[in-house]
Design an enzyme around this catalytic site. Structure first.
Site, PDB file in Angstrom:
ATOM      1  CB  THR A  20     -44.202  44.066 -24.639  1.00  0.00           C
ATOM      2  OG1 THR A  20     -43.964  42.654 -24.572  1.00  0.00           O
ATOM      3  CG2 THR A  20     -44.409  44.615 -23.238  1.00  0.00           C
ATOM      4  CE  LYS A  41     -45.427  37.140 -22.675  1.00  0.00           C
ATOM      5  NZ  LYS A  41     -45.142  37.731 -23.996  1.00  0.00           N
ATOM      6  CB  ALA A 115     -44.524  33.675 -26.100  1.00  0.00           C
ATOM      7  N   PRO A 203     -44.341  54.756 -33.137  1.00  0.00           N
ATOM      8  CG  PRO A 203     -43.997  56.632 -31.784  1.00  0.00           C
ATOM      9  CD  PRO A 203     -45.050  55.659 -32.212  1.00  0.00           C
TER      10      PRO A 203
END
Length: 241
Positions: A20, A41, A115, A203
Site C-alpha cells: 500500500t 484495489k 492482496a 525507508p
C-alpha cells in the site's frame, strides 16, 4: 527511460510487505511528474471493524486523482475465501479487467494493488475457476511491481515471484517496501542481489510520514521507470549507509 504507464500491478512476495505504501509512493511520484493517476484495489478484506482500507491510506498519502475499491469483505482472509465465508459474491475476473480498463481510458497510470502475494485467489472466472493477480496481469497485458522485504528470506520469495511472472511473460521489477534505518549485513548483501531488478526502496516508516513530506520525498525513493529520480544505487547506498 520512459516511465511505466497504463495499468500496472503492485503485488508482493507476501502479506504486510508494504504494497500500500509503495502504491502511494508510485502514485505521488507519477503525479509529481504530471501524470493522471488512478489506484484500484480489486479486493479489500478485513473491513469488519470499520478501519480505513488500503485505498483510504493511499488517498491520505498521495491523493491520486481517483481511488476505487471493487469489492470489500469483512474477514481478514484471501479475497475469495473472505467472500465465501461472508456469503458474498466473489469478484469476477472480467469485471475487474473492465473496471481497470475504464480507468485506463481516463488516466495515464492505473495502479492495481493486490492482496497478499501474487497467486492468492482473488475471485472467480466465468468458468467458476479461481483467478489471481497473475491472471489479471496477463489479461490486462500489464507489468508488475513486486514489493519485497529487505531482510532474511527475501531472495527466495522474490525469485519465486519473479519466476512466476516471467513464465507468464509479465515484465516485472522489484521495490523494497521498508529499508531499515540501521541496515545490517544481511540487508546489504540482499540489496546487492536485488539491484538488477530493483526499481526502488522506501525507508522504513514511510507510511507514517506527514503526507506533504511523503509526496515530496517519494520521487527520491524510485527509479525513472516508476517516475522517480533515483538513478544510481551506489550513491543511494553511500547516503543510506
Amino acid at each position: 527511460m520512459t516511465g511505466w504507464a497504463g495499468p500496472v500491478l503492485v503485488t508482493g512476495t507476501d502479506t504486510e510487505v508494504g504494497k500500500t505504501v509503495v502504491t502511494a509512493a508510485i502514485a505521488a511520484a507519477a503525479q509529481a511528474a504530471g501524470l493522471r493517476v488512478a489506484v484500484v484495489k480489486p479486493g479489500q478484506t478485513g473491513t469488519a471493524g470499520g478501519e480505513p482500507g488500503d485505498v483510504d491510506a493511499v488517498n491520505r498519502l498521495a491523493a491520486p486523482l481517483t481511488g476505487r475499491t471493487l469489492a470489500s469483505y469483512p474477514d481478514p482472509l484471501a479475497p475469495l475465501a473472505a467472500a465465501r465465508v461472508a456469503d458474498l459474491p466473489p469478484l469476477e475476473l472480467y469485471a475487474a479487467v473492465d473496471a481497470v480498463r475504464a480507468e485506463a481510458d481516463k488516466h495515464d497510470l492505473v495502479l492495481i494493488e493486490g492482496a497478499g502475494g501474487l497467486l492468492v485467489p482473488m475471485g472467480l472466472r466465468p468458468s467458476g475457476e479461481p483467478w489471481t493477480m497473475a491472471d489479471l496481469a496477463v489479461s490486462l497485458g500489464a507489468p508488475a511491481v513486486v514489493v519485497t522485504r529487505a531482510g532474511l528470506g527475501t531472495l527466495n520469495h522474490t525469485a519465486l515471484t519473479l519466476e512466476a511472472l516471467d513464465r507468464r511473460a509479465v515484465p516485472a521489477g522489484v521495490v523494497i517496501g521498508a529499508w531499515p534505518a540501521r541496515p545490517e549485513l544481511v540487508h546489504w548483501t540482499n540489496l546487492t542481489d536485488l539491484v538488477p531488478n530493483l526499481l526502488g526502496a522506501l525507508p522504513d516508516g514511510a507510511g507514517a510520514m506527514d503526507p506533504g513530506v511523503f509526496r515530496r520525498s517519494a520521487p527520491g525513493w524510485l527509479t525513472p521507470a516508476l517516475h522517480g529520480v533515483l538513478d544510481d544505487w551506489r550513491v543511494w547506498a553511500e547516503e543510506s549507509g
